[in-house]
Write an enzyme that holds these catalytic residues in place. Structure first.
Site, mmCIF file in Angstrom:
data_model
loop_
_atom_site.group_PDB
_atom_site.id
_atom_site.type_symbol
_atom_site.label_atom_id
_atom_site.label_comp_id
_atom_site.label_asym_id
_atom_site.label_seq_id
_atom_site.Cartn_x
_atom_site.Cartn_y
_atom_site.Cartn_z
ATOM 1 N N ILE A 62 0.833 -1.192 0.000
ATOM 2 C CA ILE A 62 0.000 0.000 0.000
ATOM 3 C C ILE A 62 0.873 1.249 0.000
ATOM 4 O O ILE A 62 1.966 1.254 0.558
ATOM 5 C CB ILE A 62 -0.962 -0.001 1.224
ATOM 6 C CG1 ILE A 62 -1.930 1.192 1.185
ATOM 7 C CG2 ILE A 62 -0.207 -0.064 2.535
ATOM 8 C CD1 ILE A 62 -3.046 1.120 2.223
ATOM 9 N N CYS A 63 0.400 2.272 -0.671
ATOM 10 C CA CYS A 63 1.035 3.594 -0.684
ATOM 11 C C CYS A 63 2.493 3.494 -1.141
ATOM 12 O O CYS A 63 2.779 3.022 -2.220
ATOM 13 C CB CYS A 63 0.915 4.233 0.697
ATOM 14 S SG CYS A 63 1.314 6.000 0.737
ATOM 15 N N GLY A 64 3.448 3.921 -0.316
ATOM 16 C CA GLY A 64 4.852 3.916 -0.710
ATOM 17 C C GLY A 64 5.383 2.552 -1.077
ATOM 18 O O GLY A 64 6.323 2.447 -1.874
ATOM 19 N N THR A 108 3.932 0.433 -2.899
ATOM 20 C CA THR A 108 3.693 0.225 -4.333
ATOM 21 C C THR A 108 4.801 0.879 -5.158
ATOM 22 O O THR A 108 5.162 0.383 -6.227
ATOM 23 C CB THR A 108 2.326 0.778 -4.770
ATOM 24 O OG1 THR A 108 2.310 2.211 -4.616
ATOM 25 C CG2 THR A 108 1.199 0.187 -3.944
ATOM 26 N N ALA A 120 -2.781 -0.775 -3.254
ATOM 27 C CA ALA A 120 -3.769 0.233 -2.862
ATOM 28 C C ALA A 120 -3.060 1.548 -2.578
ATOM 29 O O ALA A 120 -1.888 1.557 -2.179
ATOM 30 C CB ALA A 120 -4.548 -0.213 -1.628
#
Length: 215
Positions: A108-110, A112, A159
């Site tokens: 998720i977030c960073g 990715t 995400a």
């Protein structure tokens, strides 16, 4: 019943809220289809204690280096600035090993950003904080980017940081953690806060409870 482990990688500065629904969903048996089937195992580089972005001190159970994909059911990678700064390379190496072994990875977030930088999103549908955010990594998967709160493609879940509830739901579905009615009601409740979903969740749990036994 055998209990399988979901590996949660932690590091200094991780974004606390992004896994705030994932860990209790796996650890607390109340909503689960098969209570006790899964548990969270927290690991870090070298097994060292870490401090989250919110200032929480986390004491891992084990190290990244000793983690064996063959003995785990999933790897979860929370976000944080370290990914954008080129950090957590060991975790990306582990993610590649998980995927080679056919074991799912959720980022998720960073995280990715890290997965993209490592080439692990080049051939998989995915999402992130923004299309431009991932483009900065120079990865080759831009055509597979989707504007969505969460995306599952095979063994990879992604995400943006603003979608922790959606991220958790995709993880729960991949682990087959809840029955579909419980999952739907859980998601509705935590996504919208509307009271009808609280009632639906209670009803789904009652219907799923074994006769003459406590949930």
């Amino acid at each position: 019943m055998e209990t399988r482990e979901v590996i949660l990688f932690v590091f200094d500065g991780l974004s606390d809220w992004e896994i705030g629904y994932v860990t209790p969903g796996i650890q607390v048996p109340d909503f689960q289809k098969r209570p006790g089937a899964w548990r969270v195992r927290v690991v870090s580089a070298g097994g060292r204690p870490v401090t989250t972005m919110g200032g929480l001190r986390v004491l891992p159970e084990g190290s990244l280096e000793e983690t064996d994909p063959a003995e785990a059911g999933m790897l979860v990678l929370p976000g944080g600035m370290a990914w954008e700064r080129g950090g957590n390379g060991e975790a990306l190496d582990l993610a590649a090993r998980f995927l080679e072994a056919g074991v799912p990875v959720a980022g998720i977030c960073g995280a990715t950003y890290g997965l993209a930088r490592a080439g692990l999103l080049d051939r998989r549908r995915h999402t992130s904080n923004a299309r431009e955010y991932l483009a900065a990594t120079g990865y080759r998967g831009g055509d597979l980017y989707e504007e969505a709160p969460a995306v599952t493609d095979g063994d990879v879940i992604t995400a943006p940081g603003v979608s922790p509830v959606d991220f958790a739901l995709h993880i729960f579905r991949r682990l087959d953690l809840f029955t579909p009615p419980v999952a739907e009601a859980w998601f509705g409740l935590f996504k919208t806060g509307r009271p009808e979903f609280f009632a639906a969740l209670g009803s789904a749990l009652e219907k799923g409870a074994p006769s003459g036994a406590e949930r």
